[in-house]
Design an enzyme around this catalytic site. Sequence first.
Site, PDB file in Angstrom:
ATOM      1  N   SER A 138      41.284  30.775  34.983  1.00  0.00           N
ATOM      2  CA  SER A 138      41.801  31.120  36.308  1.00  0.00           C
ATOM      3  C   SER A 138      40.721  31.878  37.060  1.00  0.00           C
ATOM      4  CB  SER A 138      43.057  31.991  36.201  1.00  0.00           C
ATOM      5  OG  SER A 138      43.398  32.551  37.467  1.00  0.00           O
ATOM      6  N   TYR A 151      46.774  39.580  32.492  1.00  0.00           N
ATOM      7  CA  TYR A 151      46.467  38.177  32.795  1.00  0.00           C
ATOM      8  C   TYR A 151      44.974  37.958  33.049  1.00  0.00           C
ATOM      9  CZ  TYR A 151      46.901  33.500  34.810  1.00  0.00           C
ATOM     10  OH  TYR A 151      46.764  32.163  35.067  1.00  0.00           O
TER      11      TYR A 151
END
Length: 257
Positions: A138, A151
């Site tokens: 990501s 995350y």
Amino acid sequence: MTGAGSRGEGIGNGRAIAVLMAQAGARVVAADRDASALDATLAMIAETGVPGLGVVADVGDPAGCAQIVNGALERFGQLDVLVNNVGIVGPAGTAEDVDPEAWDDAFRINVKSVMLMARHAVPALRRSSAAAIVNVSSIVAQRGGHPSLCYPATKSAVLGMTTAMASHYGPAGIRVNSVMPGNVFTPMVTTRGMSEEMRLQRRENNLLKIEGTGWDVGYATLFLASQAARWITGVILPVDGGLTSSVPLPTPPVSRG
């Protein structure tokens, strides 16, 4: 590939990757721990006319990873590509208030699964003449601003593993690359709440002023997995409309003359 289902109706990254690879002629082994989400993906794979296989498994568990790889070898006799797409958002919070147990579980799913899948898949990939691993990360791994610590930490770890694995397995002919999605509109996003105003803001933040989708991530993954990328390894490919390359332009001074 892992994480082949979608967290709700629509096209998530994993579902798009699985369908596009099947459309390209690949016999896809689609894995997810959510059987109902996986069934929807398998139905779309079936529409391509290319045989596929669904495996319900937890890739944070070594037994689940072995189940996926063994299923591929038993059904199709070989393994050429591994796509590590599974991922969860994990717990909210900064270093001061994040839940340590939830932190460990997120690392088990997002990070440990990449190592475990490679551990079980690499022996078979060594026998392939077109072996490739694609890890889905990501842009939060390289860009600040995410409200939680966990995350981005897991996705940064995926990038580190990608470049290390490219070095480890390049001499064996196994290419290892990573796709780094930006603010794509997927079922995982919608289930967390996404107003039209938020969608517009996300779109306007990238250089192309276009909203990305799971299909964009799928096409990038398909390219890196294919022989069109036969001389590409160790690459981190942003799929983000140029967001990670953008620098806000200065506001022109206001004339008061």
